[in-house]
Write a protein that holds these residues in place. Structure first.
Motif, PDB file in Angstrom:
ATOM      1  N   ILE A 144      10.152  30.291  82.785  1.00 37.85           N
ATOM      2  CA  ILE A 144      11.447  30.344  82.091  1.00 37.85           C
ATOM      3  C   ILE A 144      11.307  31.067  80.761  1.00 37.85           C
ATOM      4  CG2 ILE A 144      13.188  28.906  80.928  1.00 37.85           C
ATOM      5  CD1 ILE A 144      12.780  26.893  83.282  1.00 37.85           C
ATOM      6  N   ARG A 145      10.260  30.743  80.005  1.00 41.94           N
ATOM      7  CA  ARG A 145      10.038  31.427  78.716  1.00 41.94           C
ATOM      8  C   ARG A 145       9.849  32.927  78.929  1.00 41.94           C
ATOM      9  NH1 ARG A 145       6.359  26.942  77.957  1.00 41.94           N
ATOM     10  NH2 ARG A 145       7.387  25.375  76.668  1.00 41.94           N
ATOM     11  N   ASN A 146       9.087  33.295  79.958  1.00 45.62           N
ATOM     12  CA  ASN A 146       8.843  34.720  80.247  1.00 45.62           C
ATOM     13  C   ASN A 146      10.141  35.438  80.616  1.00 45.62           C
ATOM     14  OD1 ASN A 146       6.112  34.334  79.772  1.00 45.62           O
ATOM     15  ND2 ASN A 146       5.565  34.226  81.939  1.00 45.62           N
ATOM     16  N   LEU A 147      10.949  34.796  81.454  1.00 42.91           N
ATOM     17  CA  LEU A 147      12.226  35.410  81.836  1.00 42.91           C
ATOM     18  C   LEU A 147      13.126  35.593  80.613  1.00 42.91           C
ATOM     19  CD1 LEU A 147      12.953  33.450  85.150  1.00 42.91           C
ATOM     20  CD2 LEU A 147      12.343  35.869  84.949  1.00 42.91           C
ATOM     21  N   HIS A 148      13.160  34.573  79.761  1.00 45.45           N
ATOM     22  CA  HIS A 148      13.970  34.648  78.552  1.00 45.45           C
ATOM     23  C   HIS A 148      13.476  35.763  77.627  1.00 45.45           C
ATOM     24  CE1 HIS A 148      16.546  33.362  75.307  1.00 45.45           C
ATOM     25  NE2 HIS A 148      15.504  33.302  74.496  1.00 45.45           N
ATOM     26  N   SER A 149      12.163  35.871  77.484  1.00 44.38           N
ATOM     27  CA  SER A 149      11.614  36.918  76.592  1.00 44.38           C
ATOM     28  C   SER A 149      11.872  38.320  77.140  1.00 44.38           C
ATOM     29  CB  SER A 149      10.117  36.704  76.365  1.00 44.38           C
ATOM     30  OG  SER A 149       9.391  36.931  77.555  1.00 44.38           O
ATOM     31  N   CYS A 150      12.148  38.415  78.438  1.00 40.24           N
ATOM     32  CA  CYS A 150      12.480  39.718  79.035  1.00 40.24           C
ATOM     33  C   CYS A 150      13.974  40.025  78.918  1.00 40.24           C
ATOM     34  CB  CYS A 150      12.087  39.741  80.507  1.00 40.24           C
ATOM     35  SG  CYS A 150      10.315  39.739  80.789  1.00 40.24           S
ATOM     36  N   GLY A 151      14.725  39.117  78.301  1.00 43.66           N
ATOM     37  CA  GLY A 151      16.150  39.367  78.093  1.00 43.66           C
ATOM     38  C   GLY A 151      17.041  38.866  79.208  1.00 43.66           C
ATOM     39  N   ILE A 152      16.510  38.083  80.114  1.00 44.96           N
ATOM     40  CA  ILE A 152      17.335  37.535  81.207  1.00 44.96           C
ATOM     41  C   ILE A 152      18.229  36.444  80.615  1.00 44.96           C
ATOM     42  CG2 ILE A 152      17.298  36.378  83.469  1.00 44.96           C
ATOM     43  CD1 ILE A 152      15.897  39.068  83.612  1.00 44.96           C
ATOM     44  N   PRO A 153      19.548  36.491  80.870  1.00 43.48           N
ATOM     45  CA  PRO A 153      20.466  35.481  80.322  1.00 43.48           C
ATOM     46  C   PRO A 153      20.145  34.073  80.835  1.00 43.48           C
ATOM     47  CG  PRO A 153      21.670  37.357  81.219  1.00 43.48           C
ATOM     48  CD  PRO A 153      20.243  37.524  81.616  1.00 43.48           C
ATOM     49  N   THR A 154      20.385  33.094  79.989  1.00 46.30           N
ATOM     50  CA  THR A 154      20.122  31.694  80.334  1.00 46.30           C
ATOM     51  C   THR A 154      20.880  31.278  81.594  1.00 46.30           C
ATOM     52  OG1 THR A 154      19.833  31.227  77.984  1.00 46.30           O
ATOM     53  CG2 THR A 154      20.152  29.340  79.411  1.00 46.30           C
ATOM     54  N   ALA A 155      22.110  31.747  81.742  1.00 50.32           N
ATOM     55  CA  ALA A 155      22.907  31.406  82.922  1.00 50.32           C
ATOM     56  C   ALA A 155      22.227  31.905  84.204  1.00 50.32           C
ATOM     57  CB  ALA A 155      24.307  31.984  82.804  1.00 50.32           C
ATOM     58  N   THR A 156      21.658  33.092  84.146  1.00 50.82           N
ATOM     59  CA  THR A 156      20.971  33.647  85.313  1.00 50.82           C
ATOM     60  C   THR A 156      19.706  32.849  85.615  1.00 50.82           C
ATOM     61  OG1 THR A 156      21.812  35.842  84.781  1.00 50.82           O
ATOM     62  CG2 THR A 156      19.933  35.740  86.283  1.00 50.82           C
ATOM     63  N   ILE A 157      18.952  32.517  84.569  1.00 50.67           N
ATOM     64  CA  ILE A 157      17.741  31.705  84.753  1.00 50.67           C
ATOM     65  C   ILE A 157      18.108  30.360  85.380  1.00 50.67           C
ATOM     66  CG2 ILE A 157      15.838  30.521  83.584  1.00 50.67           C
ATOM     67  CD1 ILE A 157      15.945  32.768  81.445  1.00 50.67           C
ATOM     68  N   ALA A 158      19.212  29.780  84.923  1.00 53.70           N
ATOM     69  CA  ALA A 158      19.661  28.491  85.457  1.00 53.70           C
ATOM     70  C   ALA A 158      19.983  28.595  86.950  1.00 53.70           C
ATOM     71  CB  ALA A 158      20.876  27.991  84.682  1.00 53.70           C
ATOM     72  N   ARG A 159      20.676  29.667  87.331  1.00 53.89           N
ATOM     73  CA  ARG A 159      21.023  29.845  88.747  1.00 53.89           C
ATOM     74  C   ARG A 159      19.773  30.024  89.596  1.00 53.89           C
ATOM     75  NH1 ARG A 159      25.098  33.082  86.790  1.00 53.89           N
ATOM     76  NH2 ARG A 159      23.986  34.976  87.343  1.00 53.89           N
ATOM     77  N   VAL A 160      18.817  30.804  89.134  1.00 56.70           N
ATOM     78  CA  VAL A 160      17.610  31.113  89.904  1.00 56.70           C
ATOM     79  C   VAL A 160      16.691  29.904  90.012  1.00 56.70           C
ATOM     80  CG1 VAL A 160      15.509  32.521  89.900  1.00 56.70           C
ATOM     81  CG2 VAL A 160      17.700  33.569  89.369  1.00 56.70           C
ATOM     82  N   GLU A 212      21.485  24.678  82.445  1.00 61.08           N
ATOM     83  CA  GLU A 212      21.368  25.524  81.245  1.00 61.08           C
ATOM     84  C   GLU A 212      20.976  24.735  80.004  1.00 61.08           C
ATOM     85  OE1 GLU A 212      24.082  28.856  80.329  1.00 61.08           O
ATOM     86  OE2 GLU A 212      25.081  28.300  82.221  1.00 61.08           O
ATOM     87  N   ASP A 213      21.500  23.517  79.868  1.00 62.40           N
ATOM     88  CA  ASP A 213      21.151  22.697  78.700  1.00 62.40           C
ATOM     89  C   ASP A 213      19.653  22.412  78.657  1.00 62.40           C
ATOM     90  OD1 ASP A 213      23.810  22.644  77.960  1.00 62.40           O
ATOM     91  OD2 ASP A 213      24.201  20.679  78.882  1.00 62.40           O
ATOM     92  N   GLU A 214      19.065  22.149  79.806  1.00 59.09           N
ATOM     93  CA  GLU A 214      17.623  21.886  79.873  1.00 59.09           C
ATOM     94  C   GLU A 214      16.833  23.140  79.501  1.00 59.09           C
ATOM     95  OE1 GLU A 214      16.015  18.939  80.397  1.00 59.09           O
ATOM     96  OE2 GLU A 214      18.034  18.090  80.303  1.00 59.09           O
ATOM     97  N   ILE A 215      17.315  24.279  79.943  1.00 58.18           N
ATOM     98  CA  ILE A 215      16.647  25.545  79.607  1.00 58.18           C
ATOM     99  C   ILE A 215      16.734  25.791  78.103  1.00 58.18           C
ATOM    100  CG2 ILE A 215      16.749  28.054  79.901  1.00 58.18           C
ATOM    101  CD1 ILE A 215      17.619  27.488  82.836  1.00 58.18           C
ATOM    102  N   ARG A 216      17.900  25.544  77.536  1.00 61.72           N
ATOM    103  CA  ARG A 216      18.053  25.726  76.079  1.00 61.72           C
ATOM    104  C   ARG A 216      17.114  24.806  75.299  1.00 61.72           C
ATOM    105  NH1 ARG A 216      23.769  25.704  77.384  1.00 61.72           N
ATOM    106  NH2 ARG A 216      24.427  27.860  77.651  1.00 61.72           N
ATOM    107  N   LYS A 217      16.992  23.555  75.750  1.00 62.33           N
ATOM    108  CA  LYS A 217      16.081  22.619  75.089  1.00 62.33           C
ATOM    109  C   LYS A 217      14.645  23.130  75.144  1.00 62.33           C
ATOM    110  CE  LYS A 217      18.574  18.343  76.083  1.00 62.33           C
ATOM    111  NZ  LYS A 217      18.562  17.112  76.893  1.00 62.33           N
ATOM    112  N   LEU A 218      14.249  23.635  76.287  1.00 62.66           N
ATOM    113  CA  LEU A 218      12.902  24.154  76.462  1.00 62.66           C
ATOM    114  C   LEU A 218      12.660  25.356  75.532  1.00 62.66           C
ATOM    115  CD1 LEU A 218      10.158  24.424  78.020  1.00 62.66           C
ATOM    116  CD2 LEU A 218      11.380  25.933  79.598  1.00 62.66           C
ATOM    117  N   LEU A 219      13.642  26.244  75.512  1.00 59.17           N
ATOM    118  CA  LEU A 219      13.497  27.452  74.697  1.00 59.17           C
ATOM    119  C   LEU A 219      13.543  27.151  73.204  1.00 59.17           C
ATOM    120  CD1 LEU A 219      15.693  29.882  76.826  1.00 59.17           C
ATOM    121  CD2 LEU A 219      13.186  29.747  76.743  1.00 59.17           C
ATOM    122  N   SER A 220      14.286  26.149  72.810  1.00 62.39           N
ATOM    123  CA  SER A 220      14.362  25.823  71.381  1.00 62.39           C
ATOM    124  C   SER A 220      13.089  25.123  70.900  1.00 62.39           C
ATOM    125  CB  SER A 220      15.568  24.934  71.094  1.00 62.39           C
ATOM    126  OG  SER A 220      15.400  23.671  71.698  1.00 62.39           O
ATOM    127  N   GLY A 221      12.299  24.603  71.819  1.00 58.16           N
ATOM    128  CA  GLY A 221      11.059  23.928  71.460  1.00 58.16           C
ATOM    129  C   GLY A 221       9.897  24.883  71.288  1.00 58.16           C
TER     130      GLY A 221
END
Length: 142
Positions: free
Chosen positions: A111-127, A132-141
């Protein structure tokens, strides 16, 4: 005559599985089942453990307790497919929990790698099927 064949079939265990447990050929299991070859003490002990019956039940000296035998048979069959009998339940569960923890760490890193590549959180959530809230928590940590 022993009850090996009846017990084996009631538990959906093949002659090959019995043979593997006893370290013999499947043809020898057939000889045990027909009574052409008597069961050794070692074989009786292993079969009783494998089939979850007493020696008396295996040798046909006592009738199996039907409800307990059926429940045990199903449990044994299911558990045998989940983890090998040579491993204790505690060891199996520890291994399983460690595997889950490693997979969680790998997923978090993905998830961190996908985010650092510019993939939107919504897309990461779908895949990933992670909210999305869980992804945001992970990324904010980070």
């Amino acid at each position: 005559m022993n009850q090996l064949k009846t017990l084996r079939k009631s538990r959906n265990i093949s002659q090959a599985e019995i043979a593997a447990e006893l370290g013999i050929k499947p043809a020898a299991v057939s000889k045990y089942e027909t009574g052409r070859v008597p069961l050794s003490e070692d074989s009786i002990e292993k079969l009783c453990q494998m089939l979850h019956v007493s020696a008396d039940e295996l040798l046909g000296l006592a009738a199996p307790t039907a409800p307990a035998a059926e429940g045990t048979a199903m449990f044994s069959k299911v558990m045998g497919q989940i983890y090998p009998s040579s491993v204790t339940m505690e060891d199996y569960l520890c291994t399983l929990l460690n595997t889950i923890a490693k997979q969680k760490k790998q997923m978090d890193q993905t998830i961190r790698n996908l985010h650092s590549c510019g993939i939107p959180t919504a897309t990461i959530a779908r895949v990933t099927a992670i909210h999305e809230d869980e992804i945001r928590k992970l990324l904010s940590g980070q």
